[in-house]
Design a protein around this motif. Structure first.
Motif, short mmCIF file in Angstrom:
data_model
loop_
_atom_site.label_atom_id
_atom_site.label_comp_id
_atom_site.label_asym_id
_atom_site.label_seq_id
_atom_site.Cartn_x
_atom_site.Cartn_y
_atom_site.Cartn_z
N SER A 141 1.21 -1.59 -0.11
CA SER A 141 0.58 -0.06 -0.09
C SER A 141 1.18 1.37 0.23
O SER A 141 1.05 2.15 -1.05
CB SER A 141 -0.75 -0.14 1.33
N LEU A 146 0.64 4.20 -2.81
CA LEU A 146 0.51 5.47 -2.73
C LEU A 146 1.86 6.39 -3.01
O LEU A 146 1.33 7.28 -3.23
CB LEU A 146 0.59 5.56 -0.95
N LEU A 159 -9.30 7.02 -4.47
CA LEU A 159 -7.43 6.63 -3.54
C LEU A 159 -6.37 6.53 -5.12
O LEU A 159 -5.30 7.61 -5.59
CB LEU A 159 -7.34 5.33 -3.78
N TRP A 160 -7.04 6.37 -6.12
CA TRP A 160 -5.78 5.49 -7.64
C TRP A 160 -6.78 5.80 -8.85
O TRP A 160 -6.11 5.77 -10.18
CB TRP A 160 -5.13 4.32 -7.39
N GLY A 206 -8.47 2.48 -9.85
CA GLY A 206 -8.72 2.24 -8.57
C GLY A 206 -10.33 1.87 -8.79
O GLY A 206 -10.79 0.91 -8.32
#
Length: 357
Positions: free
Chosen positions: A29, A33, A322-323, A327
């Motif tokens: 993770s 990130l 997040l992505w 994501g």
């Protein structure tokens, strides 16, 4: 309170296998990130490699060597992508430009229709409410236009990055497919010895992600093609553009179908008004969505772990935030990963001292 938390922690993570699984998740993770944008070409290559691994495996079963099978499959894939780019992209681009030029007319007609509502329903709608709503909408449209212009100007600088994708991604896909065994053995040597749960979750997710990527690619092609054919037969304007949007909408479960309904309905209403032709199109569109959700998805994803729709929506919102696109694309596999990890931890037997206490 702390004693309860301590007992729960010892029960779940006193097992070295469970602790190693937690450490691996935290490290992965953190890498995504921190360096997710830098690693994006690798992620794209891995997705394509998952998609093409099945035909490579089938060619190997009939006696074709793996390097030759990889080369043949990759050449066919590149040829199909080039044909789609040459044949489909110009049509979609032309229809997108035409729709963008016609949007002011559509919005003007919508405003004219909204201004008739106070006369028709004076007890429910007032002119002041309509004007306030239109002013807010106009301001948002101006802001959106400025953002789109800045994004288009900024995209000019990304041409070099696009060239990198076109050159590096096919090379990485080729090596990922050709040397699949080498990479899996290398990853296996890096992992710690306490990897019973890592192996359990990894085997489950490897199957899930491969099935999901292949199934989602097939679903996009089928839904997009049927939508394009239906819209062309019914003589809907911007048929190819809207059909492609409908096909891509399956990437976002539930939310995508609801969002793409708006441009389809707006274009149909602007073209025909509230007429039987409009309702025929909406019924055909509803049938396509119903067949996708009730027939195509169960067939393509019959081996997928069942997830409650609420969990899927939460996963789309969370991982999409997040992505971004990837994501959203991997929302269901990532939600399945979370479920697999929770199941693995729940199946971990507590140590004897915890049971005795």
């Amino acid at each position: 309170m702390f004693s309860v938390f301590g007992r729960w922690y010892r029960r779940k993570f006193s097992d070295p296998d469970a602790a190693m699984l937690l450490v691996l998740i935290l490290i992965s993770s953190a890498l995504l990130l921190l360096w997710g944008n830098m690693l994006m070409p690798v992620i794209v290559a891995a997705v394509i490699a998952y998609l093409l691994d099945w035909p490579v495996t089938q060619l190997k079963r009939v006696g074709v060597g793996r390097p030759l099978a990889v080369a043949l499959v990759l050449i066919c894939f590149v040829m199909v992508m080039v044909m789609l780019t040459v044949g489909l992209v110009p049509v979609i681009t032309k229809q997108s430009v035409s729709l963008a030029q016609e949007l002011p007319v559509i919005w003007q007609n919508a405003q004219t229709w909204l201004l008739t509502l106070p006369d028709k329903y004076p007890e429910y709608v007032q002119f002041s409410h309509i004007y306030e709503m239109m002013e807010g909408a106009n301001q948002r449209l101006v802001d959106f236009g400025e953002q789109a212009l800045s994004a288009s100007l900024g995209s000019i600088t990304s041409v070099a990055a696009l060239l990198i994708y076109f050159i590096l991604v096919p090379l990485m896909v080729f090596f990922m497919l050709k040397d699949k065994l080498y990479f899996t053995e290398s990853i296996s040597r890096i992992l710690p010895k306490e990897r019973r749960l890592i192996t359990q979750v990894g085997n489950e997710m490897n199957t899930q992600i491969a099935n999901y990527i292949r199934g989602k690619a097939i679903e996009i092609i089928i839904v997009g093609a049927i939508s394009c054919i239906t819209f062309v037969i019914m003589d809907l304007r911007y048929a190819m553009l809207l059909g492609v949007l409908v096909g891509l909408s399956v990437l976002i479960p539930y939310i995508g179908a609801a969002v793409v309904t708006i441009p389809v309905a707006v274009v149909a209403m602007f073209q025909w008004g509230i007429t039987p032709q409009f309702w025929y199109l909406m019924v055909a569109y509803g049938v396509i969505q119903a067949l996708d959700g009730n027939l195509l998805v169960p067939i393509l994803f019959s081996e997928a772990v069942s997830l409650h729709p609420l969990y899927i929506i939460i996963a789309v919102l969370f991982f999409g935030g997040l992505w971004g696109f990837w994501g959203v694309f991997f929302a269901i596999p990532l939600a399945t990963l979370v479920k697999a990890v929770v199941t693995a931890w729940s199946s971990t037997p507590p140590p004897p001292e915890i049971i005795n206490s």
